[in-house]
Write a protein that holds these residues in place. Structure first.
Motif, PDB file in Angstrom:
ATOM      1  N   HIS A 190      32.161  45.983  43.184  1.00  0.00           N
ATOM      2  CA  HIS A 190      33.338  45.937  44.057  1.00  0.00           C
ATOM      3  C   HIS A 190      33.012  45.589  45.503  1.00  0.00           C
ATOM      4  O   HIS A 190      33.693  44.781  46.123  1.00  0.00           O
TER       5      HIS A 190
ATOM      6  N   LEU B  85      41.098  44.671  49.208  1.00  0.00           N
ATOM      7  CA  LEU B  85      40.572  43.807  48.156  1.00  0.00           C
ATOM      8  C   LEU B  85      41.499  43.864  46.959  1.00  0.00           C
ATOM      9  O   LEU B  85      41.837  44.949  46.473  1.00  0.00           O
TER      10      LEU B  85
ATOM     11  N   TYR C 279      32.398  41.761  46.922  1.00  0.00           N
ATOM     12  CA  TYR C 279      33.505  40.900  47.334  1.00  0.00           C
ATOM     13  C   TYR C 279      33.693  40.977  48.856  1.00  0.00           C
ATOM     14  O   TYR C 279      33.877  39.958  49.520  1.00  0.00           O
TER      15      TYR C 279
ATOM     16  N   VAL D  82      34.451  30.730  48.745  1.00  0.00           N
ATOM     17  CA  VAL D  82      35.292  31.657  49.509  1.00  0.00           C
ATOM     18  C   VAL D  82      36.030  30.867  50.590  1.00  0.00           C
ATOM     19  O   VAL D  82      35.413  30.156  51.372  1.00  0.00           O
TER      20      VAL D  82
ATOM     21  N   TYR E 165      41.625  42.513  43.195  1.00  0.00           N
ATOM     22  CA  TYR E 165      40.791  41.932  42.148  1.00  0.00           C
ATOM     23  C   TYR E 165      41.686  41.272  41.108  1.00  0.00           C
ATOM     24  O   TYR E 165      42.611  41.892  40.598  1.00  0.00           O
TER      25      TYR E 165
ATOM     26  N   SER F 120      39.448  34.718  41.721  1.00  0.00           N
ATOM     27  CA  SER F 120      38.943  36.002  41.258  1.00  0.00           C
ATOM     28  C   SER F 120      39.368  37.178  42.119  1.00  0.00           C
ATOM     29  O   SER F 120      39.458  38.296  41.633  1.00  0.00           O
ATOM     30  N   ALA F 121      39.588  36.919  43.404  1.00  0.00           N
ATOM     31  CA  ALA F 121      39.950  38.022  44.295  1.00  0.00           C
ATOM     32  C   ALA F 121      40.571  37.479  45.571  1.00  0.00           C
ATOM     33  O   ALA F 121      40.363  36.326  45.944  1.00  0.00           O
TER      34      ALA F 121
ATOM     35  N   VAL G  21      40.881  38.917  49.602  1.00  0.00           N
ATOM     36  CA  VAL G  21      40.440  39.929  50.557  1.00  0.00           C
ATOM     37  C   VAL G  21      41.218  39.694  51.844  1.00  0.00           C
ATOM     38  O   VAL G  21      41.149  38.613  52.430  1.00  0.00           O
TER      39      VAL G  21
ATOM     40  N   ILE H  51      38.633  34.221  46.838  1.00  0.00           N
ATOM     41  CA  ILE H  51      37.338  34.014  46.193  1.00  0.00           C
ATOM     42  C   ILE H  51      37.578  33.368  44.838  1.00  0.00           C
ATOM     43  O   ILE H  51      38.326  33.906  44.009  1.00  0.00           O
TER      44      ILE H  51
END
Length: 137
Positions: free
Chosen positions: A13, A52, A16, A66, A54, A94-95, A97, A86
Motif C-alpha cells: 500500500h 489513495l 503507491y 505515474v 486502489y 491501478s490507483a 493518489v 498510476i
C-alpha cells in the motif's frame, strides 16, 4: 522492486504513495524547481492530506507510469492539490493518489507563499480539466 511487494505478492500500500511522491519531485524538477534550490531558499513542500484510491492490483515486475496534474491552487500558490494516476504497462489504471499541500519555510517552520520567480515556474505545472482556483476567504 522486491521490497515494494507485500505478502499477497502485489504492490504494498505505501509504495503507491512513494511513487506519487517521486513523480511530484520529478514534476517540480521539470518545471525548473529543483530540490537543491528549495534547500538553498529554505522552502519545502509539505502535505496536509494524502488519499489513495486502489483500483487494480500491481504485481511484481509490472512497469508503472505515474501522471501528475494540479487540481486546485490558490492564486499565490501557497496551497495546492495534485492528482496522480498510476497505470500499469498495459494501460490499466491501478490507483489514484490525491494530495493537498503547501510550502513551508524550513527555518521559521511557518507556511509561506512562493517567491515570484518560483511562482512563475509553479504556474507551468499541468492543470486538470476540473482545475479550481481557490480564493481564500
Amino acid at each position: 522492486m522486491w521490497s515494494q511487494i507485500d505478502a499477497n505478492m502485489h504492490l504494498r500500500h505505501s509504495a503507491y504513495a512513494d511513487f506519487a511522491a517521486q513523480a511530484r519531485l520529478a514534476l517540480l524538477e521539470k518545471a525548473g524547481m529543483s530540490a537543491r534550490q528549495f534547500v538553498i531558499m529554505h522552502i519545502g513542500p509539505i502535505l496536509f492530506r494524502e488519499e489513495l484510491i486502489y483500483l487494480r492490483e500491481v504485481n511484481a515486475n509490472d512497469t508503472l507510469r505515474v501522471t501528475c496534474e494540479m487540481t486546485k491552487c490558490r492564486p499565490d500558490g501557497s496551497r495546492w492539490s495534485i492528482r496522480h494516476e498510476i497505470y500499469r504497462k498495459d494501460g490499466t489504471k491501478s490507483a489514484v493518489v490525491n494530495v493537498d499541500g503547501a510550502w513551508i519555510d524550513t527555518q521559521q517552520r511557518k507556511l509561506v507563499a512562493l517567491p515570484d520567480d518560483l511562482m512563475e515556474k509553479f504556474k507551468a505545472i499541468p492543470r486538470s480539466a476540473d482545475f479550481t482556483e481557490v480564493v481564500p476567504g
